[in-house]
Scaffold this motif. Structure first.
Motif, short mmCIF file in Angstrom:
data_model
loop_
_atom_site.label_atom_id
_atom_site.label_comp_id
_atom_site.label_asym_id
_atom_site.label_seq_id
_atom_site.Cartn_x
_atom_site.Cartn_y
_atom_site.Cartn_z
N GLY A 19 38.56 103.04 104.40
CA GLY A 19 37.63 104.06 104.84
C GLY A 19 36.37 103.50 105.47
N CYS A 20 36.54 102.43 106.26
CA CYS A 20 35.39 101.84 106.94
C CYS A 20 35.79 101.45 108.36
CB CYS A 20 34.87 100.62 106.17
SG CYS A 20 36.07 99.27 106.01
N HIS A 21 34.84 100.95 109.13
CA HIS A 21 35.10 100.55 110.52
C HIS A 21 35.84 99.23 110.53
CE1 HIS A 21 34.36 99.42 114.73
NE2 HIS A 21 34.14 100.73 114.94
N ARG A 22 36.69 99.01 111.53
CA ARG A 22 37.45 97.77 111.63
C ARG A 22 36.54 96.55 111.74
NH1 ARG A 22 41.52 97.24 115.03
NH2 ARG A 22 40.98 95.15 115.64
N ASN A 23 35.36 96.72 112.37
CA ASN A 23 34.43 95.60 112.46
C ASN A 23 33.90 95.20 111.08
OD1 ASN A 23 34.72 95.38 115.20
ND2 ASN A 23 32.82 96.46 115.71
N THR A 24 33.78 96.18 110.20
CA THR A 24 33.35 95.90 108.83
C THR A 24 34.38 95.03 108.12
OG1 THR A 24 32.16 98.00 108.72
CG2 THR A 24 32.67 96.93 106.63
N VAL A 25 35.65 95.37 108.29
CA VAL A 25 36.73 94.57 107.70
C VAL A 25 36.71 93.16 108.29
CG1 VAL A 25 39.23 94.30 107.49
CG2 VAL A 25 38.17 96.55 107.18
N PHE A 26 36.61 93.09 109.59
CA PHE A 26 36.60 91.79 110.27
C PHE A 26 35.44 90.93 109.75
CE2 PHE A 26 35.35 88.93 113.70
CZ PHE A 26 36.57 88.34 114.02
N ASN A 27 34.26 91.51 109.61
CA ASN A 27 33.11 90.75 109.16
C ASN A 27 33.26 90.29 107.71
OD1 ASN A 27 31.81 90.97 111.62
ND2 ASN A 27 30.74 92.87 111.05
N ARG A 28 33.84 91.14 106.87
CA ARG A 28 34.07 90.73 105.47
C ARG A 28 35.05 89.58 105.40
NH1 ARG A 28 35.03 96.72 102.81
NH2 ARG A 28 32.90 97.53 103.07
N LEU A 29 36.12 89.67 106.17
CA LEU A 29 37.12 88.59 106.16
C LEU A 29 36.53 87.29 106.67
CD1 LEU A 29 40.30 90.51 107.40
CD2 LEU A 29 39.72 89.85 105.05
N ARG A 30 35.70 87.37 107.72
CA ARG A 30 35.07 86.16 108.23
C ARG A 30 34.15 85.54 107.17
NH1 ARG A 30 38.26 87.55 111.40
NH2 ARG A 30 39.39 86.28 109.88
N ARG A 31 33.45 86.39 106.45
CA ARG A 31 32.58 85.87 105.38
C ARG A 31 33.40 85.20 104.29
NH1 ARG A 31 28.71 88.76 100.98
NH2 ARG A 31 27.53 86.88 100.46
N LEU A 32 34.51 85.82 103.94
CA LEU A 32 35.37 85.22 102.92
C LEU A 32 35.89 83.86 103.39
CD1 LEU A 32 37.81 86.98 100.63
CD2 LEU A 32 38.70 85.08 101.94
N GLU A 33 36.26 83.76 104.65
CA GLU A 33 36.71 82.48 105.20
C GLU A 33 35.61 81.42 105.09
OE1 GLU A 33 40.04 83.29 108.59
OE2 GLU A 33 37.97 83.78 109.13
N ARG A 34 34.37 81.80 105.38
CA ARG A 34 33.27 80.84 105.28
C ARG A 34 33.04 80.40 103.84
NH1 ARG A 34 30.97 84.53 108.97
NH2 ARG A 34 29.67 85.44 107.33
N LEU A 35 33.11 81.35 102.91
CA LEU A 35 32.87 81.02 101.51
C LEU A 35 33.95 80.10 100.94
CD1 LEU A 35 31.74 84.51 100.16
CD2 LEU A 35 30.37 82.42 100.10
N THR A 36 35.18 80.33 101.34
CA THR A 36 36.30 79.56 100.78
C THR A 36 36.66 78.33 101.61
OG1 THR A 36 37.93 80.90 101.98
CG2 THR A 36 37.30 81.63 99.75
N ALA A 37 36.07 78.22 102.81
CA ALA A 37 36.39 77.12 103.73
C ALA A 37 37.88 77.10 104.07
CB ALA A 37 35.96 75.76 103.16
N ARG A 38 38.44 78.31 104.17
CA ARG A 38 39.86 78.44 104.52
C ARG A 38 40.03 79.57 105.53
NH1 ARG A 38 39.60 76.02 99.78
NH2 ARG A 38 41.27 74.60 99.15
N SER A 39 40.96 79.34 106.46
CA SER A 39 41.18 80.30 107.53
C SER A 39 42.41 81.15 107.26
CB SER A 39 41.35 79.56 108.87
OG SER A 39 41.76 80.46 109.88
#
Length: 251
Positions: A207-227
């Motif tokens: 129930g959110c914008h696709r850019n919100t999902v994209f930004n959350r996933l990018r943040r998770l990638e940065r936190l975990t150092a995994r793509s």
């Protein structure tokens, strides 16, 4: 489905494993079971519903014998206090999938169902595998799961020291976030995975914008150092997510 002290006494040595051929033969005669056949073992983490121990085969023709397994592997004992409800199932044509469905219909669970084995002599190994399947159920859930559906998670619960290390190595920085923030990123990753890697579908589910999902996933990638785009690193994330799911603490 059958239950009673007599059945339990005959099933116990088979479920413990290592039964001699003579003992297997005596148990087969006493239980009215063939020594060779298509068997599965069920281990429940809660008391079996009364409806599950009614006499006679179920609609698939499967025949059930209930007992209580004491002991087990250290992981099983830690996760489930006391004896566990165990059933030996002489399977019908639909196999273990139907046995699992039957338990869900009866409101049983959580529970684990072993792979199919070909003889009474293999029930000990089947019980251990069913117990491992049980450990892949989320804490507090009513899941009935087959081991063959949960093999990666089964590997994790079989080696808790490695699971702990994997969680710390992959999700360490994520776990330092405040719970609400951490839950949001975990929920987004779960939705993205369940939607087959589609950001658009995950956004619709959340129930959110696709850019919100994209930004959350990018943040998770940065936190975990995994793509998420590198298969081997994605495997790390998925396995760490399983460990987090199976832990008693909320994400």
């Amino acid at each position: 489905m059958r239950r009673g002290t007599r059945y339990g006494a005959l099933l116990g040595p088979l479920l413990a494993g290592g039964a001699t051929p003579d003992l297997v033969t005596r148990a087969a005669r006493g239980l009215g079971l063939p020594e060779r056949g298509r068997y599965a073992v069920v281990v429940l983490g809660t008391p079996v519903p009364d409806a599950a121990v009614a006499e006679g085969p179920d609609v698939d023709g499967a025949r059930w014998w209930w007992g209580t397994a004491e002991g087990g592997s250290p992981g099983e004992v830690e996760a489930r206090e006391g004896g566990r409800e165990v059933a030996v199932v002489l399977l019908g044509p639909a196999g273990p999938a139907r046995a699992a469905a039957r338990l869900r219909e009866l409101g049983a669970g959580p529970g684990g169902v072993s792979p199919v084995v070909g003889s009474l002599a293999e029930l000990g190994a089947a019980r251990r595998l069913a117990g491992t399947a049980l450990l892949t159920c989320e804490p507090g859930s009513r899941e009935i799961v087959r081991l063959d559906e949960r093999l990666p998670a089964a590997l994790l619960v079989s080696r808790p020291e490695l699971s702990t290390r994997l969680l710390a190595e992959v999700f360490g920085p994520l776990l330092t976030l405040v719970p609400a923030e951490r839950s949001l990123l975990v929920e987004t990753l779960e939705a993205w995975l369940e939607c087959g890697g589609s950001v658009g579908r995950a956004a619709a589910r959340l129930g959110c914008h696709r850019n919100t999902v994209f930004n959350r996933l990018r943040r998770l990638e940065r936190l975990t150092a995994r793509s998420l785009s590198r298969p081997r690193e994605l495997v790390d994330l998925v396995l760490a997510l399983d460990v987090l799911r199976l832990s008693s603490a909320p994400p």
